[in-house]
Design a protein around this motif. Structure first.
Motif, PDB file in Angstrom:
ATOM      1  N   GLN A   1      -8.387  14.558   9.021  1.00 26.86           N
ATOM      2  CA  GLN A   1      -7.231  14.786   8.148  1.00 26.86           C
ATOM      3  C   GLN A   1      -7.672  15.382   6.811  1.00 26.86           C
ATOM      4  O   GLN A   1      -6.992  16.250   6.264  1.00 26.86           O
ATOM      5  CB  GLN A   1      -6.484  13.475   7.908  1.00 26.86           C
TER       6      GLN A   1
ATOM      7  N   ARG B   1      -4.181   7.574   4.344  1.00 28.44           N
ATOM      8  CA  ARG B   1      -4.148   8.650   5.345  1.00 28.44           C
ATOM      9  C   ARG B   1      -2.716   9.157   5.545  1.00 28.44           C
ATOM     10  O   ARG B   1      -2.493  10.360   5.632  1.00 28.44           O
ATOM     11  CB  ARG B   1      -4.706   8.153   6.677  1.00 28.44           C
ATOM     12  N   ALA B   2      -1.760   8.241   5.612  1.00 29.47           N
ATOM     13  CA  ALA B   2      -0.356   8.646   5.775  1.00 29.47           C
ATOM     14  C   ALA B   2       0.108   9.447   4.563  1.00 29.47           C
ATOM     15  O   ALA B   2       0.911  10.377   4.693  1.00 29.47           O
ATOM     16  CB  ALA B   2       0.521   7.412   5.981  1.00 29.47           C
TER      17      ALA B   2
ATOM     18  N   ASP C   1     -12.806   8.165  10.728  1.00 30.39           N
ATOM     19  CA  ASP C   1     -11.432   8.348  11.200  1.00 30.39           C
ATOM     20  C   ASP C   1     -10.599   9.213  10.255  1.00 30.39           C
ATOM     21  O   ASP C   1      -9.640   9.850  10.678  1.00 30.39           O
ATOM     22  CB  ASP C   1     -10.732   6.992  11.372  1.00 30.39           C
ATOM     23  N   SER C   2     -10.946   9.233   8.977  1.00 32.00           N
ATOM     24  CA  SER C   2     -10.195  10.006   7.983  1.00 32.00           C
ATOM     25  C   SER C   2     -10.650  11.460   7.887  1.00 32.00           C
ATOM     26  O   SER C   2      -9.913  12.307   7.380  1.00 32.00           O
ATOM     27  CB  SER C   2     -10.352   9.377   6.595  1.00 32.00           C
TER      28      SER C   2
ATOM     29  N   ASP D   1      -5.009   3.131   5.905  1.00 32.19           N
ATOM     30  CA  ASP D   1      -3.905   3.642   6.727  1.00 32.19           C
ATOM     31  C   ASP D   1      -2.817   4.268   5.852  1.00 32.19           C
ATOM     32  O   ASP D   1      -2.311   5.350   6.150  1.00 32.19           O
ATOM     33  CB  ASP D   1      -3.303   2.537   7.599  1.00 32.19           C
ATOM     34  N   ALA D   2      -2.465   3.606   4.760  1.00 29.97           N
ATOM     35  CA  ALA D   2      -1.438   4.138   3.855  1.00 29.97           C
ATOM     36  C   ALA D   2      -1.934   5.407   3.154  1.00 29.97           C
ATOM     37  O   ALA D   2      -1.157   6.351   2.958  1.00 29.97           O
ATOM     38  CB  ALA D   2      -1.053   3.084   2.824  1.00 29.97           C
TER      39      ALA D   2
ATOM     40  N   ASP E   1       0.815  -1.220   0.000  1.00 23.43           N
ATOM     41  CA  ASP E   1       0.000   0.000   0.000  1.00 23.43           C
ATOM     42  C   ASP E   1       0.845   1.266   0.000  1.00 23.43           C
ATOM     43  O   ASP E   1       0.554   2.215  -0.736  1.00 23.43           O
ATOM     44  CB  ASP E   1      -0.942   0.013   1.212  1.00 23.43           C
ATOM     45  N   GLU E   2       1.892   1.304   0.806  1.00 20.42           N
ATOM     46  CA  GLU E   2       2.729   2.493   0.909  1.00 20.42           C
ATOM     47  C   GLU E   2       3.421   2.798  -0.421  1.00 20.42           C
ATOM     48  O   GLU E   2       3.529   3.956  -0.826  1.00 20.42           O
ATOM     49  CB  GLU E   2       3.758   2.342   2.034  1.00 20.42           C
TER      50      GLU E   2
ATOM     51  N   ASP F   1     -10.788  -0.330   2.174  1.00 20.84           N
ATOM     52  CA  ASP F   1     -10.474  -0.134   3.587  1.00 20.84           C
ATOM     53  C   ASP F   1      -9.108  -0.679   3.976  1.00 20.84           C
ATOM     54  O   ASP F   1      -8.469  -0.156   4.885  1.00 20.84           O
ATOM     55  CB  ASP F   1     -11.546  -0.782   4.465  1.00 20.84           C
TER      56      ASP F   1
END
Length: 190
Positions: free
Chosen positions: A70, A41-42, A66-67, A38-39, A9-10, A34
Motif C-alpha cells: 500500500q 493502512r485504511a 503487510d503495509s 489497520d486504521a 484509531d479510526e 502496531d
C-alpha cells in the motif's frame, strides 16, 4: 484524552486532516504503534490528502511487510505531498529493519518514473533518494541519477541527484567496501 470526542484509531486517523488536531493524533497513533496499523493502512484510501500524507508519515516509523504494498502504491497518489511522504517512507532506513525494507524489484520502477517525469520538484528530489539506494547495484538507477544531475530543471533536484551519483558525497559514503579504497591505498604502488 487529547481533547478529542472520540479516541478510537479510526477517529484519530481522520483527525490527521484537521490542522488543529493533527499533531496530537499523529503522536497518539505513533504511540499505539502496531495496534493502530489497520486504521493507518485504511487511512491511505481516505479522501483527504492530508490524512493520506499523515498515514504515509506514520508508516515511515511503523511500516511492516503487510503495509509495504500500500505504501508503494502511494507513490502514485494524485497529491504531491502524499507522494513526497511515500517516497520518504520508502527511502528512509532509520526506522525499518532489513526484513521490511523494500527491494529494487518493488520500488525502483516508480522511483525512476517519478524522478524523470513528476511535475513537482520536491517529489523528484525524494524519488532521487530512493533511486540512490540502488545506484551501486542497478545500471538504470545510475543512469537516471546522472541524467537528473545533468538535466533536471530544478537546481535542488540536480544537487540532490548529484549527491547520489558517482563523485557525490552520499555515493562515496555508501560505496560497498569491496569497491572502495582510501586515498592512501590508491597511492600505494602495486
Amino acid at each position: 484524552m487529547l481533547g478529542f470526542l472520540r479516541t478510537d484509531d479510526e477517529a484519530l486517523v481522520s483527525c490527521l486532516g484537521d490542522p488543529q488536531r493533527t499533531v496530537g493524533a499523529y503522536h497518539e497513533l505513533l504511540r499505539r504503534a502496531d495496534g493502530a496499523l489497520d486504521a493507518i493502512r485504511a487511512g491511505l484510501a481516505h479522501p483527504d490528502p492530508a490524512v493520506r500524507e499523515g498515514c504515509c508519515r506514520l508508516l515511515d516509523h511503523l511500516v511492516d511487510t503487510d503495509s509495504m504494498p500500500q505504501l508503494i502504491e502511494m507513490a502514485d497518489d494524485p497529491d504531491p505531498k502524499v507522494r513526497i511522504a511515500a517516497f520518504h517512507a520508502l527511502a528512509c532506513d532509520r526506522c525499518k529493519n532489513d526484513a521490511c525494507a523494500p527491494g529494487a524489484d518493488r520500488v525502483l520502477e516508480p522511483a525512476l518514473r517519478h524522478l524523470a517525469t513528476d511535475p513537482d520538484p520536491q517529489v523528484r528530489a525524494r524519488a532521487a533518494e530512493l533511486v540512490g539506494k540502488f545506484v551501486h547495484t542497478d545500471a538504470a538507477a545510475l543512469a537516471a541519477l546522472q541524467t537528473s544531475h545533468a538535466q533536471d530543471p530544478s537546481p535542488a533536484v540536480r544537487k540532490k541527484s548529484g549527491w547520489y551519483a558517482p563523485g557525490g558525497t552520499i555515493h562515496r559514503r555508501t560505496l560497498p567496501r569491496a569497491l572502495s579504497c582510501t586515498p592512501k591505498q590508491a597511492r600505494r604502488p602495486g
